[in-house]
Design an enzyme around this catalytic site. Structure first.
Site, PDB file in Angstrom:
ATOM      1  N   ASN A  12      67.802  69.299  61.010  1.00  0.00           N
ATOM      2  CA  ASN A  12      66.484  68.688  60.879  1.00  0.00           C
ATOM      3  C   ASN A  12      65.681  69.585  59.939  1.00  0.00           C
ATOM      4  O   ASN A  12      65.161  70.619  60.344  1.00  0.00           O
ATOM      5  CB  ASN A  12      65.850  68.605  62.271  1.00  0.00           C
ATOM      6  CG  ASN A  12      64.486  67.946  62.250  1.00  0.00           C
ATOM      7  OD1 ASN A  12      63.932  67.664  61.177  1.00  0.00           O
ATOM      8  ND2 ASN A  12      63.944  67.706  63.420  1.00  0.00           N
ATOM      9  N   ARG A  81      68.661  64.447  60.244  1.00  0.00           N
ATOM     10  CA  ARG A  81      67.476  63.648  60.552  1.00  0.00           C
ATOM     11  C   ARG A  81      66.728  63.415  59.244  1.00  0.00           C
ATOM     12  O   ARG A  81      66.351  64.358  58.556  1.00  0.00           O
ATOM     13  CB  ARG A  81      66.577  64.392  61.525  1.00  0.00           C
ATOM     14  CG  ARG A  81      65.283  63.653  61.767  1.00  0.00           C
ATOM     15  CD  ARG A  81      64.387  64.379  62.730  1.00  0.00           C
ATOM     16  NE  ARG A  81      63.184  63.589  62.938  1.00  0.00           N
ATOM     17  CZ  ARG A  81      61.961  64.095  62.919  1.00  0.00           C
ATOM     18  NH1 ARG A  81      61.778  65.379  62.684  1.00  0.00           N
ATOM     19  NH2 ARG A  81      60.933  63.304  63.121  1.00  0.00           N
TER      20      ARG A  81
END
Ligand code: ADP
Length: 385
Positions: A12, A81
């Site tokens: 992420n 992500r």
């Protein structure tokens, strides 16, 4: 020792941070994870250096991420992500050059996030060329929002030409939690109508009918909707004009005001809910007002979604505040007995670490607390591809 066989590395990448977790998608067991912060400000000059550091850290733990990567003995996939999928991505997507280029192109819609996400992908592809890389989009769960919920009432030509509409965010969390809810209730997902309240630093609400999102509180950007740690959420758009025209503020100044210095921080000087709670206990009137505004906005969305759904089977709290604050859960749903919504004070106590019902067993609407786990959701999506 837990090996890397069949694991997924979830990345992420934020503008100045890299969160990472290596986990088993089936069991959810985390082999190792952490966060590299202040990229660019410290001796970690960029995301490439950050990811190399992460690899070294894994090696120190006796885990060579590149060893057997992409085979049955090594990591199975990298799950990224990605914040904005625009109108291009409605599901987790295997990354190739064209996909990466499209994620970059969508940066105009998410200038703070997509460039960092793209950089993370680029570096991971370079360091782990044999491994499938999968993009999981924050917007995907809301891709099929009904038009009436997704369209802003502005000039249609302008909106079409520039892809201006409501996209919604936190989709991975809303989807994961809504599926957990159906499982917890022991009912097929397509039979359950529910409201999910993701209350963290960023906060959003969604209405989910039979497994499909029909409304959500975030819009073109993650600024719309609920009162957040540092974001204003809904305001009169005329306020922006007033700040520019009346007060002579520039675009970047307004951006900083609404995204970084508003919300709880703007109202009470603290964006963290625990710190806000401490101020409230000391009788700080600004903190009390900030809390009241937060709850008022939240209840307004709950009311809207109850009407959206017509029949609501479950209302669920998740994320940092939702999982930890019994007070917020109680205040958000106080006085709604007439709607079949009751919070049992004996069940609604403090921190919750597994799916839990906080309404009486036989209440018409199940009020639940379900911990979110975006990393696990991403790992599962990546492994499933
Ligand atoms: P994000 O992922 O958006 O950064 P989180 O989901 O981790 O945020 O939520 C962070 C928020 O949760 C913070 O405002 C924090 O104060 C709040 N929080 C964490 N623990 C508690 C607690 N015990 N009581 C109240 N709020 C809490």
């Amino acid at each position: 020792m837990t090996g890397t066989a069949g694991t997924v590395l979830v990345l992420n990448s934020g503008s100045s941070s890299l969160k990472y977790q290596l986990l088993h998608p089936d069991t959810g067991v985390v082999v190792h994870g952490g966060i590299v912060e202040r990229i660019g400000e410290t001796d970690v000059p960029d995301h490439k250096a950050a990811l190399r550091m992460v690899f070294d850290e894994f090696a120190d733990q006796g885990l060579d991420l590149a060893d057997g990567a992409g085979t049955a003995d090594g990591i199975a996939a990298v799950g990224h992500r990605v914040v904005h999928g625009g109108r291009s991505f409605h599901a987790p997507t295997l990354i190739d050059d064209a996909v990466l280029a499209e994620i970059r192109r969508l940066s105009s819609l998410a200038p703070l996030h997509n460039p960092a996400n793209a950089q993370g992908i680029e570096v991971a592809r370079e360091l782990l060329p044999q491994v499938k890389q999968v993009a999981v989009f924050d917007t995907a769960f809301f891709f099929d929002l009904p038009a009436a919920a997704a369209i802003y009432a502005i000039d249609r030509e302008l909106a079409r030409e520039h892809s201006i509409r409501r996209y919604g965010f936190h989709g991975t969390s809303h989807q994961y939690v809504s599926q957990q809810v159906a499982q917890f209730l022991g009912r097929p997902g397509d039979e359950v109508n529910q409201i999910v309240l993701h209350l963290g630093n960023g906060a959003s609400a969604s209405a989910v009918r039979g497994g499909r999102a029909v409304d959500t509180s975030m819009g073109l950007t993650p600024l719309e909707g609920l009162v957040m740690g540092t974001r204003s959420g809904d305001i009169d758009p005329g306020l922006v004009l007033h700040l520019a025209r009346g007060l002579g503020m520039g675009v970047d100044e307004i951006d900083t005001l609404l995204n970084r210095n508003s919300g709880l921080k703007g109202l009470a000087g603290e964006n963290d809910f625990r710190a806000l709670g401490a101020l409230i206990e000391q009788g700080d009137p600004d903190a009390q007002l900030a809390y009241a505004v937060f709850i008022h906005r939240l209840r307004r969305y709950i009311g809207a979604y109850l009407v959206d759904l017509g029949r609501t089977d479950a209302i669920t709290f998740t994320a940092g505040v939702g999982e930890n604050s019994a007070q917020v859960r109680a205040d958000a749903l106080a006085g709604l007995e007439g709607f079949g919504i009751v919070v049992d004070p004996h069940r609604n106590t403090g921190r919750v670490t597994e799916p839990t019902r906080i309404s009486p067993e036989d209440a018409p609407v199940a009020v639940l607390v379900v911990p979110t786990n975006e990393e696990l959701a991403i790992a599962r999506e990546a492994a499933a591809l």
